[in-house]
Write a protein that holds these residues in place. Structure first.
Motif, PDB file in Angstrom:
ATOM      1  N   UNK A  15     -35.683  24.832  -7.773  1.00  0.00           N
ATOM      2  CA  UNK A  15     -35.013  24.998  -6.647  1.00  0.00           C
ATOM      3  C   UNK A  15     -34.520  23.546  -6.190  1.00  0.00           C
ATOM      4  N   UNK A  16     -33.163  23.525  -5.473  1.00  0.00           N
ATOM      5  CA  UNK A  16     -32.715  22.158  -5.235  1.00  0.00           C
ATOM      6  C   UNK A  16     -33.284  21.832  -3.586  1.00  0.00           C
ATOM      7  N   UNK A  17     -33.689  20.411  -3.532  1.00  0.00           N
ATOM      8  CA  UNK A  17     -34.089  20.322  -2.025  1.00  0.00           C
ATOM      9  C   UNK A  17     -32.799  19.635  -1.459  1.00  0.00           C
ATOM     10  N   UNK A  18     -32.616  20.029  -0.227  1.00  0.00           N
ATOM     11  CA  UNK A  18     -31.352  19.491   0.565  1.00  0.00           C
ATOM     12  C   UNK A  18     -31.808  19.156   1.972  1.00  0.00           C
ATOM     13  N   UNK A  19     -31.334  17.988   2.129  1.00  0.00           N
ATOM     14  CA  UNK A  19     -31.574  17.272   3.263  1.00  0.00           C
ATOM     15  C   UNK A  19     -30.224  17.316   4.260  1.00  0.00           C
ATOM     16  N   UNK A  20     -30.268  17.939   5.494  1.00  0.00           N
ATOM     17  CA  UNK A  20     -29.177  17.988   6.244  1.00  0.00           C
ATOM     18  C   UNK A  20     -29.340  16.922   7.401  1.00  0.00           C
ATOM     19  N   UNK A  21     -28.409  15.968   7.723  1.00  0.00           N
ATOM     20  CA  UNK A  21     -28.790  15.062   8.808  1.00  0.00           C
ATOM     21  C   UNK A  21     -27.613  14.728   9.648  1.00  0.00           C
ATOM     22  N   UNK A  22     -27.824  14.766  11.034  1.00  0.00           N
ATOM     23  CA  UNK A  22     -26.828  14.597  11.866  1.00  0.00           C
ATOM     24  C   UNK A  22     -26.432  12.960  11.909  1.00  0.00           C
ATOM     25  N   UNK A  23     -25.035  12.900  11.985  1.00  0.00           N
ATOM     26  CA  UNK A  23     -24.567  11.492  12.087  1.00  0.00           C
ATOM     27  C   UNK A  23     -23.517  11.132  13.178  1.00  0.00           C
ATOM     28  N   UNK A  24     -23.511  10.319  13.785  1.00  0.00           N
ATOM     29  CA  UNK A  24     -22.616   9.930  14.705  1.00  0.00           C
ATOM     30  C   UNK A  24     -21.411   9.009  14.235  1.00  0.00           C
ATOM     31  N   UNK A  25     -20.307   9.218  14.312  1.00  0.00           N
ATOM     32  CA  UNK A  25     -19.085   8.411  14.094  1.00  0.00           C
ATOM     33  C   UNK A  25     -18.963   7.019  15.230  1.00  0.00           C
ATOM     34  N   UNK A  26     -17.914   6.308  14.846  1.00  0.00           N
ATOM     35  CA  UNK A  26     -17.644   5.116  15.796  1.00  0.00           C
ATOM     36  C   UNK A  26     -17.359   5.770  17.164  1.00  0.00           C
ATOM     37  N   UNK A  27     -16.899   6.930  17.304  1.00  0.00           N
ATOM     38  CA  UNK A  27     -16.429   7.463  18.444  1.00  0.00           C
ATOM     39  C   UNK A  27     -17.524   8.367  19.255  1.00  0.00           C
ATOM     40  N   UNK A  28     -18.710   8.366  18.742  1.00  0.00           N
ATOM     41  CA  UNK A  28     -19.756   9.147  19.235  1.00  0.00           C
ATOM     42  C   UNK A  28     -19.700  10.474  18.796  1.00  0.00           C
ATOM     43  N   UNK A  29     -18.728  11.049  17.911  1.00  0.00           N
ATOM     44  CA  UNK A  29     -18.718  12.441  17.513  1.00  0.00           C
ATOM     45  C   UNK A  29     -19.658  12.617  16.464  1.00  0.00           C
ATOM     46  N   UNK A  30     -20.335  13.831  16.647  1.00  0.00           N
ATOM     47  CA  UNK A  30     -21.391  14.148  15.511  1.00  0.00           C
ATOM     48  C   UNK A  30     -20.896  15.079  14.583  1.00  0.00           C
ATOM     49  N   UNK A  31     -21.265  14.659  13.203  1.00  0.00           N
ATOM     50  CA  UNK A  31     -21.024  15.469  12.075  1.00  0.00           C
ATOM     51  C   UNK A  31     -22.324  15.356  11.225  1.00  0.00           C
ATOM     52  N   UNK A  32     -22.306  16.257  10.125  1.00  0.00           N
ATOM     53  CA  UNK A  32     -23.681  16.366   9.450  1.00  0.00           C
ATOM     54  C   UNK A  32     -23.358  15.960   7.929  1.00  0.00           C
ATOM     55  N   UNK A  33     -24.310  15.181   7.429  1.00  0.00           N
ATOM     56  CA  UNK A  33     -24.556  14.937   5.985  1.00  0.00           C
ATOM     57  C   UNK A  33     -25.326  15.622   5.241  1.00  0.00           C
ATOM     58  N   UNK A  34     -25.079  16.518   4.143  1.00  0.00           N
ATOM     59  CA  UNK A  34     -25.997  17.328   3.355  1.00  0.00           C
ATOM     60  C   UNK A  34     -26.304  16.421   2.011  1.00  0.00           C
ATOM     61  N   UNK A  35     -27.500  16.182   1.757  1.00  0.00           N
ATOM     62  CA  UNK A  35     -27.838  15.314   0.475  1.00  0.00           C
ATOM     63  C   UNK A  35     -28.913  16.184  -0.317  1.00  0.00           C
ATOM     64  N   UNK A  36     -28.244  15.975  -1.681  1.00  0.00           N
ATOM     65  CA  UNK A  36     -29.363  16.455  -2.626  1.00  0.00           C
ATOM     66  C   UNK A  36     -29.287  15.561  -4.015  1.00  0.00           C
ATOM     67  N   UNK A  37     -30.526  14.858  -4.023  1.00  0.00           N
ATOM     68  CA  UNK A  37     -30.489  13.991  -4.981  1.00  0.00           C
ATOM     69  C   UNK A  37     -29.429  12.842  -4.737  1.00  0.00           C
TER      70      UNK A  37
END
Length: 119
Positions: A1-23
């Motif tokens: 099974x693939x392990x995935x982390x999803x992290x919230x990140x803020x851009x320079x304008x303070x807007x939230x997006x999400x980054x999904x990482x697997x390996x």
């Protein structure tokens, strides 16, 4: 099974997006779902199954507010560098990777605590 982390990140304008990482693969989306969908496509997973736990992404004893702020700062620096065709300094890149790993470990611990609570 693939392990995935999803992290919230803020851009320079303070807007939230999400980054999904697997390996060594990563994707970004306006929502956690978009980031996960993009990562799944990137991984070429045609039969993807997972148990997804949504965390509030508030600081806690596993990943502090200082760590969250620094991760956000480094992600903003990384995006700026990427957009200019540049890279972070080796020190910044190592710190970013360390924080991503720390958040992944924190998410794993949180999940373990949740599972114990469910039992």
């Amino acid at each position: 099974m693939t392990t995935v982390a999803i992290l919230p990140v803020l851009n320079t304008n303070g807007e939230k997006s999400y980054r999904a990482i697997a390996g060594d693969r990563q994707s970004v989306g306006r929502t956690a779902g978009q980031a996960l969908d993009a990562l799944t496509a990137l991984l070429g997973e045609t039969d993807f199954s997972a148990l997804i736990v949504i965390q509030s992404f508030n600081p806690d004893e596993f990943f502090t507010v200082q760590q969250q702020k620094r991760l956000s700062e480094l992600m903003n620096l990384w995006r700026t560098a990427r957009d200019r065709g540049q890279s972070l300094s080796p020190k910044q890149q190592a710190e970013l990777e360390s924080l991503v790993e720390a958040e992944l470990k924190a998410a794993t611990v949180r999940t373990g605590v949740l599972v114990q609570q469910l039992n």
